[in-house]
Each structure stands twice: as structure tokens, then as C-alpha cells.
Design a protein around this motif. Structure first.
Motif, PDB file in Angstrom:
ATOM      1  N   GLN A  15      38.961  41.917  52.051  1.00  0.00           N
ATOM      2  CA  GLN A  15      39.730  43.116  51.731  1.00  0.00           C
ATOM      3  C   GLN A  15      40.584  42.914  50.480  1.00  0.00           C
ATOM      4  N   TRP A  16      41.181  41.752  50.356  1.00  0.00           N
ATOM      5  CA  TRP A  16      41.985  41.429  49.169  1.00  0.00           C
ATOM      6  C   TRP A  16      41.100  41.447  47.921  1.00  0.00           C
ATOM      7  N   ALA A  17      39.913  40.840  48.028  1.00  0.00           N
ATOM      8  CA  ALA A  17      39.021  40.730  46.869  1.00  0.00           C
ATOM      9  C   ALA A  17      38.465  42.085  46.443  1.00  0.00           C
ATOM     10  N   LEU A  18      38.161  42.944  47.400  1.00  0.00           N
ATOM     11  CA  LEU A  18      37.686  44.281  47.050  1.00  0.00           C
ATOM     12  C   LEU A  18      38.749  45.045  46.263  1.00  0.00           C
ATOM     13  N   ALA A  19      39.984  44.977  46.749  1.00  0.00           N
ATOM     14  CA  ALA A  19      41.071  45.718  46.109  1.00  0.00           C
ATOM     15  C   ALA A  19      41.443  45.131  44.754  1.00  0.00           C
ATOM     16  N   ALA A  30      36.661  43.284  43.075  1.00  0.00           N
ATOM     17  CA  ALA A  30      35.297  43.787  43.257  1.00  0.00           C
ATOM     18  C   ALA A  30      35.192  45.303  43.202  1.00  0.00           C
ATOM     19  N   ALA A  31      36.180  46.020  43.753  1.00  0.00           N
ATOM     20  CA  ALA A  31      36.110  47.486  43.771  1.00  0.00           C
ATOM     21  C   ALA A  31      37.509  48.079  43.693  1.00  0.00           C
ATOM     22  N   PRO A  32      38.283  47.709  42.670  1.00  0.00           N
ATOM     23  CA  PRO A  32      39.666  48.209  42.597  1.00  0.00           C
ATOM     24  C   PRO A  32      39.707  49.728  42.479  1.00  0.00           C
ATOM     25  N   GLY A  33      40.544  50.339  43.294  1.00  0.00           N
ATOM     26  CA  GLY A  33      40.694  51.787  43.252  1.00  0.00           C
ATOM     27  C   GLY A  33      39.595  52.568  43.949  1.00  0.00           C
ATOM     28  N   GLN A  34      38.586  51.895  44.472  1.00  0.00           N
ATOM     29  CA  GLN A  34      37.488  52.590  45.148  1.00  0.00           C
ATOM     30  C   GLN A  34      37.752  52.650  46.649  1.00  0.00           C
ATOM     31  N   SER A  35      37.672  53.848  47.195  1.00  0.00           N
ATOM     32  CA  SER A  35      37.863  53.995  48.637  1.00  0.00           C
ATOM     33  C   SER A  35      36.558  53.817  49.398  1.00  0.00           C
ATOM     34  N   HIS A  36      35.411  54.021  48.723  1.00  0.00           N
ATOM     35  CA  HIS A  36      34.113  53.946  49.374  1.00  0.00           C
ATOM     36  C   HIS A  36      33.109  53.210  48.485  1.00  0.00           C
ATOM     37  N   LEU A  37      32.078  52.678  49.130  1.00  0.00           N
ATOM     38  CA  LEU A  37      30.949  52.079  48.429  1.00  0.00           C
ATOM     39  C   LEU A  37      29.677  52.718  48.959  1.00  0.00           C
ATOM     40  N   THR A  38      28.767  53.071  48.073  1.00  0.00           N
ATOM     41  CA  THR A  38      27.480  53.618  48.489  1.00  0.00           C
ATOM     42  C   THR A  38      26.535  52.462  48.766  1.00  0.00           C
ATOM     43  N   LEU A  39      26.114  52.350  50.023  1.00  0.00           N
ATOM     44  CA  LEU A  39      25.281  51.232  50.455  1.00  0.00           C
ATOM     45  C   LEU A  39      24.036  51.756  51.164  1.00  0.00           C
TER      46      LEU A  39
END
Length: 284
Positions: free
Chosen positions: A181-185, A188-197
Motif C-alpha cells: 500500500q505504501w509503494a502504490l501510493a 507505483a500508482a501515486p494519486g490513482q484510486s483504481h487500477l484496470t486489471l
């Protein structure tokens, strides 16, 4: 070929296993956590006590300049705390010829998941999700439709296996989730609330359809822990039907670039906490 069921058919999810436990360790009501409403408007998820009990880890992470440095810091911390460097993770013969079991590692569980998500390692990971997020699995080797069924008994026996339950394995997974969670924020995905997977499948046994929205879009109850990929072409290698989901970042437990070396790198894999999701089901 499996299609989403007709909307007139009854929901697949049985009432006894519709959600999970009434409580969890992330402080979010279960009805909300497992719903599409959460996915539409996610809130941060943190496992109670994990960050508070390991301030040194996050002090180290704060000094990292990129994700690679952060991953190295995390690995060093886990090695120091749990003794999970390679020679400690393997089983050796001692001087008297006896077998010695060394320390369990979250890396072993990820490796086992990569080979078979319905193996013993997969059961331990699903058990961690149940313990921390309160979400029951829908599938382990077979569909789990009620407590005390044969499939449930097999899942419980494997998730409690003493082979993996040493060296505070759930605490290791807590820290892995918090680092993810720390790394995403941060990187890896700063500012993104969702990822399309994406996820490829040939049937709907493991991930149960709750309701059909239209010809291609359904509400699906994902297994308590599910593999997705960020590459649609890779998803197509695992089934003729490709599920597309907007996964809230707080429900990502692991992703392929989190650590420099791990067994899931080649498939762009993400481990996603389950619940009900709106997904598009299309032929590859």
C-alpha cells in the motif's frame, strides 16, 4: 463455453457464505468492504497495529528514492526481523542426520501461489485474508458453498498447516500488505484510486456471479484472494474469457514490481483482495 447466467436465475452465492466474519482488522464494516460501493469509493485499508509496531520499517522506506531502493529496504528489514535469508528458508540435514525445519517466509507462500493457488500455500494466503479482512473464500480445490462441507474442511486443514505456521507468518504478510500500500501510493500508482486489471478464465466456479447487469457486464464475487494481471494479452493465456475490473488500490495485496526478485514477475501479476466487483466478461 461458459457464459454469465440468465438474470432470472437465482444468485450463485449461498447466504451462509455471502460475506464472511462480522469483524475484521481493517476497521471497515464488512457489508461495505465486500461491496461494489467500496470499489466505487474506496477508503485506505490498514491492518491494525502493523505500522504502529514497525515504525523502523517506514522510517527506512521514507528515505528510499525509488521503488527499487524501497524494495531493498523492505527485504533487509524482513531478513533482520524474521531471518528469512535464503539459507534460513530451506530445509537441511543437521549433523546427526535429522531434518530441521527452518523459518517460514512470505516468499515461499508467493512462490507456492504461483505454482497452484489452490495448494497449501494458497490456503495459508486465503486464511490470512480471512483473518485480517474477514472475507471467506469461495473456492479452494472445489467450490465452497457452506461451512462444514468437504471443501471447507480441506481449506481449514491446509490453512492451519504447521508446515507454514511458524515465524509469525501472518505478521510477515501484514507487513507485505502495508509495504504494498505504501509503494502504490508513493511510487507505483501515486494519486490513482483504481487500477484496470485483467483475469483469464474458462468457467465461473471460482469467482461466482451474483447478478448480471447486461450482456457482458456482471457483478461477481471474487474469491477471497485472486490473481489478476496488468497485461490483457497475458490474461488471455489463462482462459478464453477475459474479465476486466477496475480494482481499488486499497485492495491490492501484492504487485509484480513490488520486489526486485520474486516468482510472479513474468506474468505481471497482482494479488487482489476479494468481494463483489463489477467486471466485464469478454472473449479474448
Amino acid at each position: 463455453m461458459a457464459y454469465p447466467p440468465d438474470p432470472a436465475e437465482p444468485p450463485v452465492v449461498p447466504p451462509a457464505l455471502a460475506i464472511g466474519h462480522s469483524t475484521n482488522l481493517v476497521g471497515v464494516p464488512m457489508d461495505f468492504l465486500t461491496s461494489c460501493d467500496f470499489n466505487d469509493g474506496p477508503v485506505p485499508l490498514h491492518i491494525a497495529g502493523a505500522r504502529e509496531m514497525n515504525p523502523g520499517l517506514f522510517e527506512m522506506l521514507a528515505q528510499a528514492g525509488d521503488l527499487t531502493e524501497a524494495g531493498d529496504a523492505f527485504s533487509c528489514y524482513m531478513n533482520a526481523m524474521f531471518g528469512i535469508d535464503p539459507e534460513q528458508r530451506e530445509t537441511h540435514t543437521d549433523r546427526r542426520g535429522g531434518r530441521r525445519r527452518f523459518r517460514s517466509s512470505f516468499l515461499n507462500l508467493i512462490k507456492g501461489w504461483g505454482f497452484d493457488s489452490n495448494g497449501a500455500e494458497g490456503a495459508v494466503l486465503k486464511g490470512w485474508v480471512e483473518s485480517r479482512f474477514g472475507i471467506f473464500p469461495t473456492f479452494h480445490k472445489d467450490a465452497i458453498r457452506r461451512i462444514a462441507s468437504g471443501a471447507w474442511t480441506t481449506y481449514v486443514a491446509e490453512k492451519m498447516s504447521s508446515r507454514f505456521h511458524n515465524n509469525a507468518i501472518y505478521v510477515q504478510l501484514d507487513l507485505l500488505f502495508e509495504f504494498c500500500q505504501w509503494a502504490l501510493a508513493r511510487f507505483a500508482a501515486p494519486g490513482q484510486s483504481h487500477l484496470t486489471l485483467y483475469r483469464g478464465t474458462n468457467s465461473f466456479d471460482e469467482h461466482q456471479i451474483v447478478r448480471r447487469i447486461d450482456k457482458r457486464n456482471v457483478i461477481m464475487r471474487l474469491n477471497s484472494l485472486a490473481s489478476f494481471t496488468s497485461d490483457r494479452d497475458i490474461a488471455g493465456c489463462f482462459g478464453d474469457i477475459v474479465l476486466t475490473a477496475k480494482v481499488p488500490a486499497p485492495k491490492v495485496a501484492f504487485f509484480n514490481h513490488l520486489l526486485k526478485a520474486h516468482p510472479l514477475k513474468g506474468e505481471g501479476e497482482y494479488l487482489v483482495i476479494g468481494g463483489e466487483y463489477r467486471v466485464a466478461a469478454n472473449y479474448f
